[in-house]
Design a protein around this motif. Structure first.
Motif, PDB file in Angstrom:
ATOM      1  N   THR A 164       0.341  -1.115   0.249  1.00 17.16           N
ATOM      2  CA  THR A 164      -0.505   0.012   0.037  1.00 17.16           C
ATOM      3  C   THR A 164       0.993   0.979   0.167  1.00 17.16           C
ATOM      4  N   VAL A 165       1.291   2.343  -0.907  1.00 19.12           N
ATOM      5  CA  VAL A 165       1.269   3.779  -1.468  1.00 19.12           C
ATOM      6  C   VAL A 165       1.221   4.045   0.497  1.00 19.12           C
ATOM      7  N   MET A 166       2.012   4.763   0.943  1.00 19.58           N
ATOM      8  CA  MET A 166       1.814   5.850   1.757  1.00 19.58           C
ATOM      9  C   MET A 166       1.831   7.685   1.211  1.00 19.58           C
ATOM     10  N   PRO A 167       1.140   8.992   0.685  1.00 20.20           N
ATOM     11  CA  PRO A 167       0.995   9.737   0.636  1.00 20.20           C
ATOM     12  C   PRO A 167       1.359  10.641   0.962  1.00 20.20           C
ATOM     13  N   ALA A 168       2.251  11.598   0.768  1.00 20.00           N
ATOM     14  CA  ALA A 168       2.612  12.660   1.704  1.00 20.00           C
ATOM     15  C   ALA A 168       1.570  13.533   2.594  1.00 20.00           C
ATOM     16  N   GLY A 169      -0.237  13.328   1.949  1.00 22.40           N
ATOM     17  CA  GLY A 169      -1.536  14.273   2.412  1.00 22.40           C
ATOM     18  C   GLY A 169      -2.173  12.980   1.856  1.00 22.40           C
ATOM     19  N   ARG A 170      -3.134  12.968   1.806  1.00 27.21           N
ATOM     20  CA  ARG A 170      -4.478  12.617   1.920  1.00 27.21           C
ATOM     21  C   ARG A 170      -4.968  14.067   0.449  1.00 27.21           C
ATOM     22  N   THR A 171      -5.741  14.251  -0.377  1.00 31.96           N
ATOM     23  CA  THR A 171      -6.386  14.605  -0.486  1.00 31.96           C
ATOM     24  C   THR A 171      -8.068  14.872  -0.880  1.00 31.96           C
ATOM     25  N   ASP A 172      -8.616  15.617  -0.848  1.00 32.83           N
ATOM     26  CA  ASP A 172     -10.229  15.428  -0.961  1.00 32.83           C
ATOM     27  C   ASP A 172     -10.921  14.827  -1.742  1.00 32.83           C
ATOM     28  N   ARG A 173     -11.846  14.105  -2.004  1.00 28.75           N
ATOM     29  CA  ARG A 173     -12.354  13.622  -3.460  1.00 28.75           C
ATOM     30  C   ARG A 173     -13.015  15.288  -4.408  1.00 28.75           C
ATOM     31  N   GLY A 174     -12.193  15.060  -5.665  1.00 30.29           N
ATOM     32  CA  GLY A 174     -11.957  15.561  -6.505  1.00 30.29           C
ATOM     33  C   GLY A 174     -10.788  16.437  -6.593  1.00 30.29           C
ATOM     34  N   VAL A 175     -10.449  16.810  -5.956  1.00 32.23           N
ATOM     35  CA  VAL A 175      -9.287  17.689  -5.355  1.00 32.23           C
ATOM     36  C   VAL A 175      -8.480  16.558  -6.726  1.00 32.23           C
ATOM     37  N   HIS A 176      -7.525  17.907  -7.222  1.00 29.40           N
ATOM     38  CA  HIS A 176      -6.511  17.633  -7.764  1.00 29.40           C
ATOM     39  C   HIS A 176      -5.320  17.814  -7.534  1.00 29.40           C
ATOM     40  N   ALA A 177      -4.088  16.768  -8.036  1.00 29.99           N
ATOM     41  CA  ALA A 177      -2.742  17.047  -7.513  1.00 29.99           C
ATOM     42  C   ALA A 177      -1.472  16.764  -8.594  1.00 29.99           C
TER      43      ALA A 177
END
Length: 249
Positions: A17-30
């Protein structure tokens, strides 16, 4: 997109499982999300970087795969930049921009064609500094001082603008509440003294959470000795998808 990335990794023999730098809300772009993942014995960052792009869906690109020592995507980070796109025109937002910018004049709860950019600049500048942003984020995030290093408004042409927020860390929904509440004050739907009290003392207010689709996690920052990107790669990220929301930013 995390699910799509994990599926692509599994197809290449990386089941973790990946560990992101932070979670983004559904619909937010990265734009430049950073993740940590543990490779299987015998695999290498160079090999994965060559194999993985063919497995990724449209809209999801791979910049680099690297293995800095003692690196953790979330806990090693020391700053982030978010950008929020606003359409301040009288007419509707152009169709190609609509999925990536908030149409202020037609957004329920705002519905105003009278937002002056200089008014937004003034309000956003009041939010900079180190403070408790408890009035601007979900209570599920830890309550602690956070530093908003800069909050600026950039004109992108025509009636398209971009709020750029940079800081040492952001709580859940903090950017969306800051931008949305500043807009609510600028439209005259929230008294400025409520905005100031929320910033200065954490007093609760009837703010506005801006919709997710206008928000982009622009980049995650790290100390120089841990940064997985070079300065040139940060300026021109390799593998960045060419389609919106990045092409006009």
């Amino acid at each position: 997109m995390q699910q799509a990335l994990e599926e692509a990794l599994r197809a290449e023999g990386v089941p973790a499982t990946v560990m992101p730098a932070g979670r983004t809300d559904r619909g937010v772009h990265a734009r430049m999300q950073v993740v940590s993942v543990r490779l299987e014995a015998g695999d290498s960052p160079e090999s994965l970087e060559a194999r993985l792009p063919a497995r990724l869906p449209p809209g999801l690109g791979l910049c680099r795969v690297r293995a800095p020592r003692s690196f953790h995507a979330q806990w090693s980070a020391n700053g982030k930049e978010y950008r929020y796109r606003l359409w301040l025109g009288d007419g509707p937002v152009p169709g190609d921009l609509a999925p990536y910018a908030l149409d202020v004049a037609r957004e329920p709860g705002l519905e105003s064609t009278g937002v002056r950019p200089e008014r937004l600049v003034s309000l956003l500048s009041q939010a900079t500094g180190t403070r408790d942003f408890i009035a601007f984020h979900e209570k599920s995030s830890p309550q602690k001082p956070r530093t908003l290093a800069s909050a600026a408004l950039h004109a992108l042409g025509d009636d398209l603008y971009e709020v750029r927020l940079s800081g040492d860390g952001f709580a859940r929904y903090q950017v969306r509440y800051l931008v949305g509440s500043a807009l609510k004050v600028a439209t005259g739907r929230l008294p400025e003294e409520h905005w100031r009290a929320a910033l200065e003392t954490g007093t609760a207010m009837e703010g506005f959470k801006a919709p997710a689709h206008g928000l982009v996690l622009w980049e995650v920052r790290y100390p120089p000795e841990l940064d997985p990107f070079t300065a040139g790669e940060r300026l021109h990220p390799p593998g960045l998808p060419l389609e919106p929301p990045f092409h006009f930013g």
